[in-house]
Design an enzyme around this catalytic site. Structure first.
Site, mmCIF file in Angstrom:
data_model
loop_
_atom_site.group_PDB
_atom_site.id
_atom_site.type_symbol
_atom_site.label_atom_id
_atom_site.label_comp_id
_atom_site.label_asym_id
_atom_site.label_seq_id
_atom_site.Cartn_x
_atom_site.Cartn_y
_atom_site.Cartn_z
ATOM 1 N N ASP A 10 0.851 -1.181 0.000
ATOM 2 C CA ASP A 10 0.000 0.000 0.000
ATOM 3 C C ASP A 10 0.892 1.238 0.000
ATOM 4 O OD1 ASP A 10 -1.685 2.131 0.671
ATOM 5 O OD2 ASP A 10 -2.779 0.993 2.191
ATOM 6 N N ILE A 11 0.781 2.055 -1.028
ATOM 7 C CA ILE A 11 1.644 3.236 -1.140
ATOM 8 C C ILE A 11 1.430 4.217 0.007
ATOM 9 C CG2 ILE A 11 0.142 4.656 -2.627
ATOM 10 C CD1 ILE A 11 2.851 5.175 -4.260
ATOM 11 N N ASN A 24 -5.686 13.153 -10.684
ATOM 12 C CA ASN A 24 -6.378 13.649 -11.863
ATOM 13 C C ASN A 24 -6.082 15.143 -11.945
ATOM 14 O OD1 ASN A 24 -8.486 15.159 -10.432
ATOM 15 N ND2 ASN A 24 -9.344 13.160 -9.932
ATOM 16 N N VAL A 33 -5.375 5.177 -6.465
ATOM 17 C CA VAL A 33 -4.270 5.697 -5.658
ATOM 18 C C VAL A 33 -4.603 7.099 -5.145
ATOM 19 C CG1 VAL A 33 -1.864 6.490 -5.757
ATOM 20 C CG2 VAL A 33 -2.492 4.294 -6.768
ATOM 21 N N ASP A 34 -5.162 7.924 -6.014
ATOM 22 C CA ASP A 34 -5.503 9.301 -5.660
ATOM 23 C C ASP A 34 -6.452 9.338 -4.461
ATOM 24 O OD1 ASP A 34 -5.565 12.097 -5.923
ATOM 25 O OD2 ASP A 34 -7.010 12.066 -7.555
ATOM 26 N N SER A 122 -1.070 5.558 -14.509
ATOM 27 C CA SER A 122 -1.949 5.389 -15.680
ATOM 28 C C SER A 122 -2.368 3.955 -15.973
ATOM 29 C CB SER A 122 -1.341 6.011 -16.951
ATOM 30 O OG SER A 122 -1.385 7.415 -16.889
ATOM 31 N N THR A 123 -1.927 2.965 -15.202
ATOM 32 C CA THR A 123 -2.240 1.570 -15.528
ATOM 33 C C THR A 123 -3.563 1.085 -14.933
ATOM 34 O OG1 THR A 123 -0.989 0.683 -13.652
ATOM 35 C CG2 THR A 123 0.201 0.974 -15.740
ATOM 36 N N GLY A 124 -4.263 1.950 -14.228
ATOM 37 C CA GLY A 124 -5.567 1.584 -13.670
ATOM 38 C C GLY A 124 -6.689 2.083 -14.570
ATOM 39 N N VAL A 125 -7.476 3.036 -14.056
ATOM 40 C CA VAL A 125 -8.627 3.535 -14.810
ATOM 41 C C VAL A 125 -8.229 4.255 -16.100
ATOM 42 C CG1 VAL A 125 -10.142 3.692 -12.792
ATOM 43 C CG2 VAL A 125 -8.804 5.684 -13.480
#
Length: 169
Positions: A10-11, A24, A33-34, A122-125
């Site tokens: 978990d970051i 975003n 993550v955001d 960028s590898t998620g949504v």
């Protein structure tokens, strides 16, 4: 020389100088993550982001750029927010994704951060293919001229961990 490590976890729990947020452009929180960084870091991060929107980034943070705020209640000192590109099948946006990593490291250098934790931007949504996103991330960090001593890629699941770990090893 920068040491690159890969961690499954978990970051928001990383004890580093700076955590990179896959934000975003609004800088006002979101999902993935955001959302996790804003929830765990508390209202200080959102307040700092609102100040940025009221001053330098009235139209939002441009894709590929990075800006730092307090880390609030996170175990890091700072959050470096960067906006990754949405993947496109018809337009090569690789340079924008690479810019997220380069600009984040430049921001870390400006802060004097010795350790930085990155998610897989960028590898998620935003649908960037994981293997390509990992390749761009690792190649960009390796090529960057930065005083950061440790870059830690913090991946949430086995698939992402394996993609990054194969490239770092």
């Amino acid at each position: 020389m920068t040491t690159i490590t890969v961690v499954k976890g978990d970051i928001t729990e990383q004890h580093v100088d700076a955590v990179v947020n896959a934000a975003n452009s609004s800088l006002l929180g979101g999902g993935g993550v955001d959302g996790a960084i804003h929830r765990r870091g508390g209202p200080e991060i959102l307040a700092a982001c609102r100040e940025l929107r009221a001053s330098h980034y009235g139209k939002g943070l441009p894709t590929g750029k990075a800006v730092a705020t307090t880390a609030g209640e996170l175990p890091a000192r700072w959050v470096i927010h960067t906006v990754g590109p949405v993947h496109s099948g018809s337009e090569d946006r690789s340079a924008l994704l690479a810019s997220c990593y380069r600009e984040s490291l430049a921001e870390a250098d400006a802060l004097g951060a010795a350790s930085v934790a990155f998610p897989a931007i960028s590898t998620g949504v935003y649908r960037w293919p994981l293997d390509d996103g990992a390749r761009i991330a690792v190649e960009t960090v390796r090529a960057a001229r930065s005083a950061v001593q440790e870059v830690r890629f913090v991946l949430f699941d086995d698939r992402a961990y394996e993609a990054f770990d194969a490239l770092v090893r």
